[in-house]
Scaffold this motif. Structure first.
Motif, PDB file in Angstrom:
ATOM      1  N   ALA A 126      -2.774   0.073  -5.776  1.00 42.52           N
ATOM      2  CA  ALA A 126      -1.800  -0.863  -5.242  1.00 42.52           C
ATOM      3  C   ALA A 126      -1.806  -0.801  -3.727  1.00 42.52           C
ATOM      4  O   ALA A 126      -2.139   0.229  -3.139  1.00 42.52           O
ATOM      5  CB  ALA A 126      -0.401  -0.557  -5.776  1.00 42.52           C
ATOM      6  N   ILE A 127      -1.425  -1.911  -3.106  1.00 49.62           N
ATOM      7  CA  ILE A 127      -1.331  -1.973  -1.653  1.00 49.62           C
ATOM      8  C   ILE A 127      -0.089  -2.770  -1.282  1.00 49.62           C
ATOM      9  O   ILE A 127       0.130  -3.867  -1.778  1.00 49.62           O
ATOM     10  CB  ILE A 127      -2.617  -2.566  -1.030  1.00 49.62           C
ATOM     11  CG1 ILE A 127      -2.534  -2.563   0.498  1.00 49.62           C
ATOM     12  CG2 ILE A 127      -2.917  -3.958  -1.577  1.00 49.62           C
ATOM     13  CD1 ILE A 127      -3.888  -2.793   1.172  1.00 49.62           C
ATOM     14  N   THR A 128       0.741  -2.193  -0.411  1.00 50.70           N
ATOM     15  CA  THR A 128       2.009  -2.802  -0.060  1.00 50.70           C
ATOM     16  C   THR A 128       1.872  -3.773   1.098  1.00 50.70           C
ATOM     17  O   THR A 128       0.805  -3.927   1.691  1.00 50.70           O
ATOM     18  CB  THR A 128       3.046  -1.740   0.314  1.00 50.70           C
ATOM     19  OG1 THR A 128       2.694  -1.168   1.582  1.00 50.70           O
ATOM     20  CG2 THR A 128       3.119  -0.633  -0.729  1.00 50.70           C
ATOM     21  N   ARG A 129       2.989  -4.406   1.443  1.00 43.45           N
ATOM     22  CA  ARG A 129       3.025  -5.329   2.572  1.00 43.45           C
ATOM     23  C   ARG A 129       2.729  -4.629   3.890  1.00 43.45           C
ATOM     24  O   ARG A 129       2.323  -5.290   4.849  1.00 43.45           O
ATOM     25  CB  ARG A 129       4.383  -6.022   2.638  1.00 43.45           C
ATOM     26  CG  ARG A 129       5.537  -5.059   2.895  1.00 43.45           C
ATOM     27  CD  ARG A 129       6.874  -5.680   2.546  1.00 43.45           C
ATOM     28  NE  ARG A 129       7.238  -6.775   3.441  1.00 43.45           N
ATOM     29  CZ  ARG A 129       8.327  -7.519   3.306  1.00 43.45           C
ATOM     30  NH1 ARG A 129       9.162  -7.293   2.289  1.00 43.45           N
ATOM     31  NH2 ARG A 129       8.580  -8.498   4.148  1.00 43.45           N
ATOM     32  N   THR A 130       2.944  -3.301   3.952  1.00 45.20           N
ATOM     33  CA  THR A 130       2.644  -2.520   5.142  1.00 45.20           C
ATOM     34  C   THR A 130       1.292  -1.823   5.059  1.00 45.20           C
ATOM     35  O   THR A 130       0.979  -0.963   5.879  1.00 45.20           O
ATOM     36  CB  THR A 130       3.735  -1.470   5.404  1.00 45.20           C
ATOM     37  OG1 THR A 130       3.807  -0.564   4.307  1.00 45.20           O
ATOM     38  CG2 THR A 130       5.088  -2.136   5.593  1.00 45.20           C
ATOM     39  N   TYR A 131       0.493  -2.187   4.065  1.00 43.69           N
ATOM     40  CA  TYR A 131      -0.861  -1.684   3.866  1.00 43.69           C
ATOM     41  C   TYR A 131      -0.911  -0.241   3.400  1.00 43.69           C
ATOM     42  O   TYR A 131      -1.967   0.398   3.464  1.00 43.69           O
ATOM     43  CB  TYR A 131      -1.719  -1.881   5.121  1.00 43.69           C
ATOM     44  CG  TYR A 131      -1.870  -3.331   5.502  1.00 43.69           C
ATOM     45  CD1 TYR A 131      -2.896  -4.099   4.964  1.00 43.69           C
ATOM     46  CD2 TYR A 131      -0.979  -3.932   6.377  1.00 43.69           C
ATOM     47  CE1 TYR A 131      -3.020  -5.434   5.290  1.00 43.69           C
ATOM     48  CE2 TYR A 131      -1.104  -5.270   6.704  1.00 43.69           C
ATOM     49  CZ  TYR A 131      -2.127  -6.015   6.159  1.00 43.69           C
ATOM     50  OH  TYR A 131      -2.253  -7.346   6.492  1.00 43.69           O
ATOM     51  N   SER A 132       0.206   0.280   2.916  1.00 43.02           N
ATOM     52  CA  SER A 132       0.189   1.574   2.249  1.00 43.02           C
ATOM     53  C   SER A 132      -0.515   1.423   0.899  1.00 43.02           C
ATOM     54  O   SER A 132      -0.338   0.417   0.209  1.00 43.02           O
ATOM     55  CB  SER A 132       1.614   2.082   2.047  1.00 43.02           C
ATOM     56  OG  SER A 132       1.631   3.303   1.343  1.00 43.02           O
ATOM     57  N   THR A 133      -1.320   2.419   0.521  1.00 41.28           N
ATOM     58  CA  THR A 133      -2.087   2.332  -0.719  1.00 41.28           C
ATOM     59  C   THR A 133      -1.764   3.474  -1.663  1.00 41.28           C
ATOM     60  O   THR A 133      -1.324   4.547  -1.249  1.00 41.28           O
ATOM     61  CB  THR A 133      -3.598   2.322  -0.447  1.00 41.28           C
ATOM     62  OG1 THR A 133      -3.971   3.511   0.255  1.00 41.28           O
ATOM     63  CG2 THR A 133      -3.996   1.110   0.369  1.00 41.28           C
ATOM     64  N   ASN A 134      -2.003   3.232  -2.942  1.00 35.53           N
ATOM     65  CA  ASN A 134      -1.804   4.228  -3.977  1.00 35.53           C
ATOM     66  C   ASN A 134      -2.891   4.043  -5.024  1.00 35.53           C
ATOM     67  O   ASN A 134      -3.194   2.915  -5.402  1.00 35.53           O
ATOM     68  CB  ASN A 134      -0.420   4.076  -4.617  1.00 35.53           C
ATOM     69  CG  ASN A 134      -0.100   5.187  -5.589  1.00 35.53           C
ATOM     70  OD1 ASN A 134      -0.347   6.356  -5.318  1.00 35.53           O
ATOM     71  ND2 ASN A 134       0.470   4.822  -6.734  1.00 35.53           N
ATOM     72  N   TYR A 135      -3.461   5.158  -5.499  1.00 40.30           N
ATOM     73  CA  TYR A 135      -4.552   5.110  -6.460  1.00 40.30           C
ATOM     74  C   TYR A 135      -4.290   6.029  -7.633  1.00 40.30           C
ATOM     75  O   TYR A 135      -3.702   7.100  -7.484  1.00 40.30           O
ATOM     76  CB  TYR A 135      -5.874   5.541  -5.821  1.00 40.30           C
ATOM     77  CG  TYR A 135      -6.357   4.660  -4.703  1.00 40.30           C
ATOM     78  CD1 TYR A 135      -7.169   3.560  -4.965  1.00 40.30           C
ATOM     79  CD2 TYR A 135      -6.021   4.932  -3.388  1.00 40.30           C
ATOM     80  CE1 TYR A 135      -7.620   2.750  -3.940  1.00 40.30           C
ATOM     81  CE2 TYR A 135      -6.472   4.121  -2.355  1.00 40.30           C
ATOM     82  CZ  TYR A 135      -7.270   3.034  -2.640  1.00 40.30           C
ATOM     83  OH  TYR A 135      -7.719   2.234  -1.615  1.00 40.30           O
ATOM     84  N   ALA A 136      -4.764   5.626  -8.795  1.00 39.33           N
ATOM     85  CA  ALA A 136      -4.792   6.531  -9.927  1.00 39.33           C
ATOM     86  C   ALA A 136      -5.735   7.688  -9.614  1.00 39.33           C
ATOM     87  O   ALA A 136      -6.759   7.504  -8.945  1.00 39.33           O
ATOM     88  CB  ALA A 136      -5.266   5.805 -11.185  1.00 39.33           C
ATOM     89  N   ASP A 137      -5.389   8.885 -10.085  1.00 35.96           N
ATOM     90  CA  ASP A 137      -6.227  10.051  -9.818  1.00 35.96           C
ATOM     91  C   ASP A 137      -7.667   9.844 -10.287  1.00 35.96           C
ATOM     92  O   ASP A 137      -8.616  10.332  -9.660  1.00 35.96           O
ATOM     93  CB  ASP A 137      -5.649  11.293 -10.499  1.00 35.96           C
ATOM     94  CG  ASP A 137      -4.406  11.815  -9.812  1.00 35.96           C
ATOM     95  OD1 ASP A 137      -3.671  12.592 -10.451  1.00 35.96           O
ATOM     96  OD2 ASP A 137      -4.165  11.453  -8.644  1.00 35.96           O
ATOM     97  N   SER A 138      -7.839   9.114 -11.366  1.00 35.29           N
ATOM     98  CA  SER A 138      -9.160   8.924 -11.954  1.00 35.29           C
ATOM     99  C   SER A 138     -10.102   8.093 -11.085  1.00 35.29           C
ATOM    100  O   SER A 138     -11.317   8.122 -11.305  1.00 35.29           O
ATOM    101  CB  SER A 138      -9.037   8.282 -13.334  1.00 35.29           C
ATOM    102  OG  SER A 138      -8.395   7.026 -13.252  1.00 35.29           O
ATOM    103  N   VAL A 139      -9.561   7.358 -10.110  1.00 39.93           N
ATOM    104  CA  VAL A 139     -10.404   6.495  -9.283  1.00 39.93           C
ATOM    105  C   VAL A 139     -10.404   6.881  -7.814  1.00 39.93           C
ATOM    106  O   VAL A 139     -11.142   6.275  -7.022  1.00 39.93           O
ATOM    107  CB  VAL A 139     -10.015   5.008  -9.427  1.00 39.93           C
ATOM    108  CG1 VAL A 139      -9.993   4.597 -10.891  1.00 39.93           C
ATOM    109  CG2 VAL A 139      -8.676   4.716  -8.758  1.00 39.93           C
ATOM    110  N   LYS A 140      -9.619   7.880  -7.431  1.00 36.44           N
ATOM    111  CA  LYS A 140      -9.561   8.298  -6.033  1.00 36.44           C
ATOM    112  C   LYS A 140     -10.938   8.718  -5.537  1.00 36.44           C
ATOM    113  O   LYS A 140     -11.651   9.459  -6.199  1.00 36.44           O
ATOM    114  CB  LYS A 140      -8.570   9.446  -5.855  1.00 36.44           C
ATOM    115  CG  LYS A 140      -7.119   9.021  -5.907  1.00 36.44           C
ATOM    116  CD  LYS A 140      -6.179  10.207  -5.710  1.00 36.44           C
ATOM    117  CE  LYS A 140      -4.727   9.761  -5.755  1.00 36.44           C
ATOM    118  NZ  LYS A 140      -3.798  10.907  -5.653  1.00 36.44           N
ATOM    119  N   GLY A 141     -11.289   8.230  -4.366  1.00 45.11           N
ATOM    120  CA  GLY A 141     -12.586   8.526  -3.789  1.00 45.11           C
ATOM    121  C   GLY A 141     -13.689   7.592  -4.230  1.00 45.11           C
ATOM    122  O   GLY A 141     -14.778   7.615  -3.647  1.00 45.11           O
TER     123      GLY A 141
END
Length: 115
Positions: free
Chosen positions: A50-65
């Motif tokens: 996910a990516i917010t309006r302020t460009y903060s991101t979040n990833y599932a552990d399985s796809v990080k990197g």
């Protein structure tokens, strides 16, 4: 009517790359959190990135990197760059727009990782 239109899915070999796009229509795109979810047969839909309006991101552990989410507000488009793909990444990928209690969903695009 708000529309989210995904593209870029397809068949790719393990270790390969794919880039998904989601174009939003009739949406004030820049203020919405955008996300990618996926669902494999027999499994719950899960948040991938996910990516917010302020460009903060979040990833599932399985796809990080391996995966990178980005957005281009001028094009009303969110992207998911997928690298080093694995068989377990095979799923239907859905684009999501979220603002407060409002959610919109795309129709989904199939990603198949197979030799």
């Amino acid at each position: 009517q708000v529309q989210l239109v995904e593209s870029g899915g397809g068949l790719v070999q393990p270790g390969g790359s794919l880039k998904l796009s989601c174009a939003a229509f009739r949406l004030t795109f820049g203020i919405w959190t955008m996300g990618w979810y996926r669902q494999a047969p027999g499994k719950q839909r899960e948040l991938v990135a996910a990516i917010t309006r302020t460009y903060s991101t979040n990833y599932a552990d399985s796809v990080k990197g391996r995966f990178t989410i980005s957005r281009d507000n001028a094009k009303n488009t969110v992207y998911l760059q997928m690298n080093s793909l694995k068989a377990e990444d095979t799923a239907v990928y859905y684009c999501n727009a979220n603002l407060d209690q409002h959610n919109y969903w795309g129709q989904g695009t199939q990603v198949t990782v197979s030799a």
